[in-house]
Design a protein around this motif. Structure first.
Motif, PDB file in Angstrom:
ATOM      1  N   MET A  73       0.815  -1.223   0.000  1.00 27.79           N
ATOM      2  CA  MET A  73       0.000   0.000   0.000  1.00 27.79           C
ATOM      3  C   MET A  73       0.845   1.269   0.000  1.00 27.79           C
ATOM      4  SD  MET A  73      -1.844   0.039   3.746  1.00 27.79           S
ATOM      5  CE  MET A  73      -1.946  -1.697   4.172  1.00 27.79           C
ATOM      6  N   GLU A  74       2.164   1.122   0.120  1.00 23.08           N
ATOM      7  CA  GLU A  74       3.059   2.276   0.049  1.00 23.08           C
ATOM      8  C   GLU A  74       3.748   2.407  -1.313  1.00 23.08           C
ATOM      9  OE1 GLU A  74       4.858   2.682   4.479  1.00 23.08           O
ATOM     10  OE2 GLU A  74       5.367   0.809   3.458  1.00 23.08           O
ATOM     11  N   MET A  75       3.447   1.480  -2.216  1.00 22.98           N
ATOM     12  CA  MET A  75       4.138   1.479  -3.511  1.00 22.98           C
ATOM     13  C   MET A  75       3.492   2.438  -4.493  1.00 22.98           C
ATOM     14  SD  MET A  75       4.537  -2.521  -4.413  1.00 22.98           S
ATOM     15  CE  MET A  75       5.472  -3.613  -3.336  1.00 22.98           C
ATOM     16  N   SER A  76       4.307   3.096  -5.289  1.00 20.94           N
ATOM     17  CA  SER A  76       3.778   3.837  -6.427  1.00 20.94           C
ATOM     18  C   SER A  76       3.000   2.885  -7.327  1.00 20.94           C
ATOM     19  CB  SER A  76       4.911   4.470  -7.233  1.00 20.94           C
ATOM     20  OG  SER A  76       4.396   4.974  -8.454  1.00 20.94           O
ATOM     21  N   HIS A  77       1.828   3.315  -7.772  1.00 15.95           N
ATOM     22  CA  HIS A  77       1.057   2.471  -8.683  1.00 15.95           C
ATOM     23  C   HIS A  77       1.765   2.335 -10.023  1.00 15.95           C
ATOM     24  CE1 HIS A  77      -0.144   6.635  -9.004  1.00 15.95           C
ATOM     25  NE2 HIS A  77      -0.711   6.443 -10.163  1.00 15.95           N
ATOM     26  N   ARG A  78       2.751   3.201 -10.280  1.00 19.75           N
ATOM     27  CA  ARG A  78       3.490   3.131 -11.548  1.00 19.75           C
ATOM     28  C   ARG A  78       4.829   2.399 -11.417  1.00 19.75           C
ATOM     29  NH1 ARG A  78      -0.063   5.724 -14.506  1.00 19.75           N
ATOM     30  NH2 ARG A  78      -1.032   7.603 -13.684  1.00 19.75           N
ATOM     31  N   ASN A  95      -5.984   7.773 -12.702  1.00 18.01           N
ATOM     32  CA  ASN A  95      -5.458   8.347 -11.457  1.00 18.01           C
ATOM     33  C   ASN A  95      -5.027   7.175 -10.570  1.00 18.01           C
ATOM     34  OD1 ASN A  95      -7.781   7.324 -10.274  1.00 18.01           O
ATOM     35  ND2 ASN A  95      -8.234   9.190  -9.130  1.00 18.01           N
ATOM     36  N   THR A  96      -4.696   7.446  -9.328  1.00 13.19           N
ATOM     37  CA  THR A  96      -4.201   6.396  -8.446  1.00 13.19           C
ATOM     38  C   THR A  96      -5.333   5.409  -8.131  1.00 13.19           C
ATOM     39  OG1 THR A  96      -2.837   8.106  -7.438  1.00 13.19           O
ATOM     40  CG2 THR A  96      -2.899   5.979  -6.340  1.00 13.19           C
ATOM     41  N   PRO A  97      -5.179   4.154  -8.495  1.00 13.01           N
ATOM     42  CA  PRO A  97      -6.228   3.166  -8.192  1.00 13.01           C
ATOM     43  C   PRO A  97      -6.110   2.695  -6.740  1.00 13.01           C
ATOM     44  CG  PRO A  97      -4.410   2.110  -9.323  1.00 13.01           C
ATOM     45  CD  PRO A  97      -4.027   3.563  -9.200  1.00 13.01           C
ATOM     46  N   PRO A  98      -7.116   1.976  -6.254  1.00 15.98           N
ATOM     47  CA  PRO A  98      -7.053   1.411  -4.886  1.00 15.98           C
ATOM     48  C   PRO A  98      -6.094   0.229  -4.866  1.00 15.98           C
ATOM     49  CG  PRO A  98      -9.120   0.773  -5.939  1.00 15.98           C
ATOM     50  CD  PRO A  98      -8.391   1.654  -6.930  1.00 15.98           C
ATOM     51  N   THR A  99      -4.816   0.528  -4.728  1.00 18.45           N
ATOM     52  CA  THR A  99      -3.768  -0.462  -4.983  1.00 18.45           C
ATOM     53  C   THR A  99      -3.836  -1.672  -4.049  1.00 18.45           C
ATOM     54  OG1 THR A  99      -2.303   0.952  -3.679  1.00 18.45           O
ATOM     55  CG2 THR A  99      -2.121   1.111  -6.064  1.00 18.45           C
ATOM     56  N   PHE A 100      -4.085  -1.407  -2.766  1.00 18.56           N
ATOM     57  CA  PHE A 100      -4.065  -2.532  -1.818  1.00 18.56           C
ATOM     58  C   PHE A 100      -5.237  -3.479  -2.085  1.00 18.56           C
ATOM     59  CE2 PHE A 100      -4.389  -4.476   2.499  1.00 18.56           C
ATOM     60  CZ  PHE A 100      -3.111  -5.005   2.552  1.00 18.56           C
TER      61      PHE A 100
END
Lengths: 360, 360
Positions: free
Chosen positions: A37-42, A237-242
């Motif tokens: 959950m701390e990672m860049s989505h890119r 945009n930033t997705p819900p990565t976790f």
């Protein structure tokens, strides 16, 4: 630590191995020194997690490249607006089937954007059944046909996929995605909130046939545009990565269990066991026509409603959680999604029998 | 396990004690036998988690009951449409200030719904500064004034809150919420994606003055309606429960650190240390006027761009992650939100000095 059997309709129980993996990874994913959950989505790391999840889902459900797989936000309720705003350009009406509370919500929101034809309704039967194919009064000029394959609150599930000709078929698969084999190619669009059979709340899966894109209404917010999401691999945009990562772990778990075929067999056994227990006694009841009973959401009543509180209290003592029916209908409801093991259903049935013996 | 220093602009580093708590709770929250992400959002347990998070946030930021605190989905990019659709009923234009990439995105989306007055822009100065109050050519008939207090990519931050008279002031506080004391009462609406100073991606905070509700456009999707969210305590449908819970843990952590006052002092020290290191050498550079330098996002360049790859590789070896600048601008960027400890900034400065000595 002792894990309970959680019959919540959603957010629902997740497979224990998935939670164990997430716990192990939580502060340090694969020795990288940070949480997912701390990672860049890119970042390469997250993109590989995201792509793997999509790939596994495509394998599990047999989704061809004709369909985009979108990882969106906002739940099925947001899709109730997103769908007409994306699919109705050039059309002035849509067909909807009414089988209960979730159908009605979808219809109410669609009416804000277009003329809605309710092409069948089983309200006169108190939503104890789904309509037959022959009852659907379809309109060839409709932009799409929307239906709710499973009514989570009513406990109603279609045993067939409607034939709607050349009009795209749109389905809310929130409760039943991955629960049994389904022929994806019959659908124009499938959407599903994650919090039942996929992962945590906050993620919404949308599978949309690519030829249906580009029919948008001008008032559509960019973030709700399927073609924008598709073009940006769900990362406009930033997705819900976790949540996306957890969904991937759930997809892996389904694959390890044998895929949707095995899930379907398991879910059939669980449903038959529980409905069998309900039907074998006058103490418990379920009003749905057997053919249309949901494998995922099993509502049941006690003949004597005054015993409801005692039933729920006793259940909770035994670690059988969230059996209270939806606040709009009362009674009980056992949601038995993929992650509910047969042992959970057995424990519930055993408790129901004990409770009946004590109280009947 | 060794935790790295993660300078990602978002999703960003979370406080280690928050992650440790989430890890401990993951499979069994407070002995209840289930994960927070498996709880019904309507259960007593989750409602208490949700209410506590809101209460702590209100205390931290000094938010009065005149404001609703909404826990929404879709990120700041969804708010770019949600804001005009909620606030523009009865108005035919809105004022926007342009200070960089995020301002421009907000402007582009608003233009799809209304006439946009760009009341000031520092593009002619290559966005190396924010406008002064005296430069704002405000329109008294505008529905609201929108600005971006911190440009995450440009590394630009206002050192004042614009005075916009009786027109509601709307601010994208994604990067700077909780980073220092802010007078909330100056704003009509504040929004913030969670993935910088609040929690994981997939949650969006909106603080909206209640007298601004009811100015909606008819095409507004129900799920994006602030008054609907407010009336249902952000549970009109299933909210992103796990992200909400994590946000609550972060709010508790901020309070334990001494609140936003202490955060502001810490963040000032971190920013001064890092900008000091950049300014003390011709090897590194930052183009922003000192008065408007962001405390949260510190972009910097190497005088010799050919060394960029070596700089990043050496940083990663030392556990200094995600220092690459945004793909649209290049160079480096160190995001130093609340969760970045001073030790992380010290480690970065030490590395910068070492790298310069080796390469200069």
């Amino acid at each position: 630590m002792s894990r309970a059997f959680n019959f919540c309709a959603g957010p629902a129980a997740l497979p224990e191995p998935v939670l164990a993996q997430a716990q192990a990874d939580l502060m340090d994913w694969q020795g990288k020194g940070l949480s997912v959950m701390e990672m860049s989505h890119r970042s390469d790391e997250f993109v590989s997690i995201a792509q793997r999840a999509e790939r596994t889902l495509r394998e599990l459900m047999g989704i061809s490249d004709d369909y985009a797989v979108l990882f969106m936000q906002g739940g099925a309720s947001t899709q109730f607006a997103t769908i007409p705003l994306n699919l109705l350009g050039g059309h002035d009406c849509a067909d909807y089937v009414n089988t209960g509370i979730w159908s009605k919500k979808a219809i109410a929101e669609a009416k804000r954007y277009t003329r809605v034809n309710v092409v069948a309704s089983t309200e006169a039967d108190n939503f104890t059944r789904c309509p037959d194919q022959s009852e659907l009064k379809l309109n060839p000029e409709a932009g799409y046909v929307h239906y709710t394959p499973n009514e989570t609150i009513g406990g109603l599930e279609y045993d067939y996929i409607p034939d709607v000709g050349d009009v795209p078929l749109v389905a809310d698969l929130s409760s039943t995605i991955l629960s049994r084999p389904q022929d994806i190619n019959r659908f124009g669009l499938i959407y599903a909130g994650a919090q039942k059979n996929i992962g945590p709340a906050g993620l919404t899966l949308v599978l949309v046939r690519r030829d249906l894109m580009g029919r948008t209404r001008p008032e559509l917010p960019t973030m709700m545009d399927y073609s924008v999401a598709d073009k940006h691999d769900s990362m406009y945009n930033t997705p819900p990565t976790f949540a996306w990562y957890l969904a991937g772990l759930v997809f892996d778990w389904v694959q390890q269990q044998g895929g949707v075929q095995a899930m379907g067999e398991l879910n059939r056994r669980k449903a038959e066991r529980l409905y069998g227990a309900i039907d074998s006694s006058d103490f418990y009841g379920n009003p749905i026509q057997p053919r249309f009973r949901s494998w995922m959401n099993v509502p049941f009543t006690l003949a004597d409603e005054r015993l409801n509180s005692a039933f729920l209290a006793g259940a909770e003592e035994r670690g059988l959680l969230s059996l209270q029916g939806h606040r709009s209908v009362g009674g009980m409801r056992a949601s038995i999604y993929n992650a509910m093991p047969e042992a959970g259903v057995e424990a519930l049935v055993a408790y129901m029998e004990t409770f009946e013996k004590e109280k009947a």
